[in-house]
Design an enzyme around this catalytic site. Structure first.
Site, PDB file in Angstrom:
ATOM      1  N   GLY A  75     -33.913   0.867  -0.078  1.00 45.88           N
ATOM      2  CA  GLY A  75     -32.787  -0.001   0.386  1.00 45.88           C
ATOM      3  C   GLY A  75     -31.582   0.179   1.353  1.00 45.88           C
ATOM      4  O   GLY A  75     -31.715   1.494   1.629  1.00 45.88           O
ATOM      5  N   SER A 147     -28.120  -6.212  -7.138  1.00 48.27           N
ATOM      6  CA  SER A 147     -28.986  -5.304  -6.435  1.00 48.27           C
ATOM      7  C   SER A 147     -30.224  -4.078  -7.006  1.00 48.27           C
ATOM      8  O   SER A 147     -29.518  -3.736  -8.050  1.00 48.27           O
ATOM      9  CB  SER A 147     -27.883  -4.570  -5.231  1.00 48.27           C
ATOM     10  OG  SER A 147     -27.013  -5.523  -5.038  1.00 48.27           O
ATOM     11  N   ALA A 162     -27.735  -2.683 -10.092  1.00 47.26           N
ATOM     12  CA  ALA A 162     -26.635  -2.948 -10.216  1.00 47.26           C
ATOM     13  C   ALA A 162     -26.304  -4.528 -10.358  1.00 47.26           C
ATOM     14  O   ALA A 162     -26.306  -5.118  -9.493  1.00 47.26           O
ATOM     15  CB  ALA A 162     -25.347  -2.421  -9.123  1.00 47.26           C
ATOM     16  N   CYS A 178     -26.960  -4.793   1.574  1.00 45.56           N
ATOM     17  CA  CYS A 178     -28.337  -5.025   1.401  1.00 45.56           C
ATOM     18  C   CYS A 178     -29.216  -5.351   2.674  1.00 45.56           C
ATOM     19  O   CYS A 178     -30.349  -5.833   3.067  1.00 45.56           O
ATOM     20  CB  CYS A 178     -28.833  -6.265   0.533  1.00 45.56           C
ATOM     21  SG  CYS A 178     -27.784  -6.329  -1.185  1.00 45.56           S
TER      22      CYS A 178
END
Length: 211
Positions: A75, A147, A162, A178
């Site tokens: 990510g 996320s 999260a 992101c």
């Protein structure tokens, strides 16, 4: 979805670097079969974490005073801070499971937890050529509330998710979250008008069969 009971560890505010050291210890223990599959719930002081592919243009202005830390998960940029529930998942995957399969399971378990809390939510498939839409989104407002960034090593997962509960959302606007410049990050408090970590923690733990 297969049954996958986890052992639960809970802490309050833990410095990100110290959490990474502890997580590495937990992963090593799981790789050696010295501990069961584990969910560690905690929160962090303010910090931005970035993946290896995060462009410099996505980073916050240093004048904001929030540290930026490179991390080994998948990510791109994510913000952590008080009022956000972080879950680190140390799970040994089956022989025919990959990390992508497990991330999908994590998304679905969090969708179920949010539904239990009164917020309809959904996971999204990523269109070809688009930035990964990993995470969880509100079904009605279309905002991102969870996320997710994970990796696996020698068959054991690390890092995790999260979930924004009742913290300050402003730091999300100071960087590109992101990898998506137009993403609208949200929280349970913003969507429902009321939220508390004391209410959210046990619901999330139950969604992961963690005790």
């Amino acid at each position: 979805m297969r049954a996958r009971p986890l052992t639960l560890i809970q802490d309050e505010l833990v410095d990100y670097d110290k959490a990474m050291e502890r997580m590495a210890e937990l992963v090593g223990e799981r790789q050696r079969d010295e501990r069961p599959d584990t969910l560690w719930l905690l929160s962090h002081p303010q910090v931005y974490t970035v993946g290896r592919r995060t462009p410099l243009a996505h980073l916050p202005d240093p004048s904001r005073g929030i540290p930026v830390v490179e991390t080994g998960r998948g990510g791109q940029l994510t913000y952590h801070g008080p009022g956000q529930l972080v879950g680190y998942l140390i799970v040994k995957l089956g022989e025919e499971e990959g990390i992508v399969d497990y991330v999908r399971e994590v998304e679905l378990r969090l969708v179920a937890a949010l539904g239990e809390l009164g917020l309809p939510a959904e996971r999204r498939d990523t269109p070809p050529g688009s930035e990964l839409l990993t995470g969880v989104w509100t079904a009605e407002s279309g905002r991102k509330i969870v996320s997710i960034g994970m990796r696996q090593s020698r068959g054991v997962t690390s890092h995790g998710f999260a979930l924004n509960v009742d913290g300050d959302l402003m730091p999300w606007d100071w960087a590109v979250a992101c990898g998506m410049p137009d993403v609208d990050m949200t929280s349970l408090q913003r969507e429902l008008g009321d939220a508390s970590m004391d209410r959210v923690r046990p619901v999330v733990a139950a969604a992961f069969e963690a005790s």
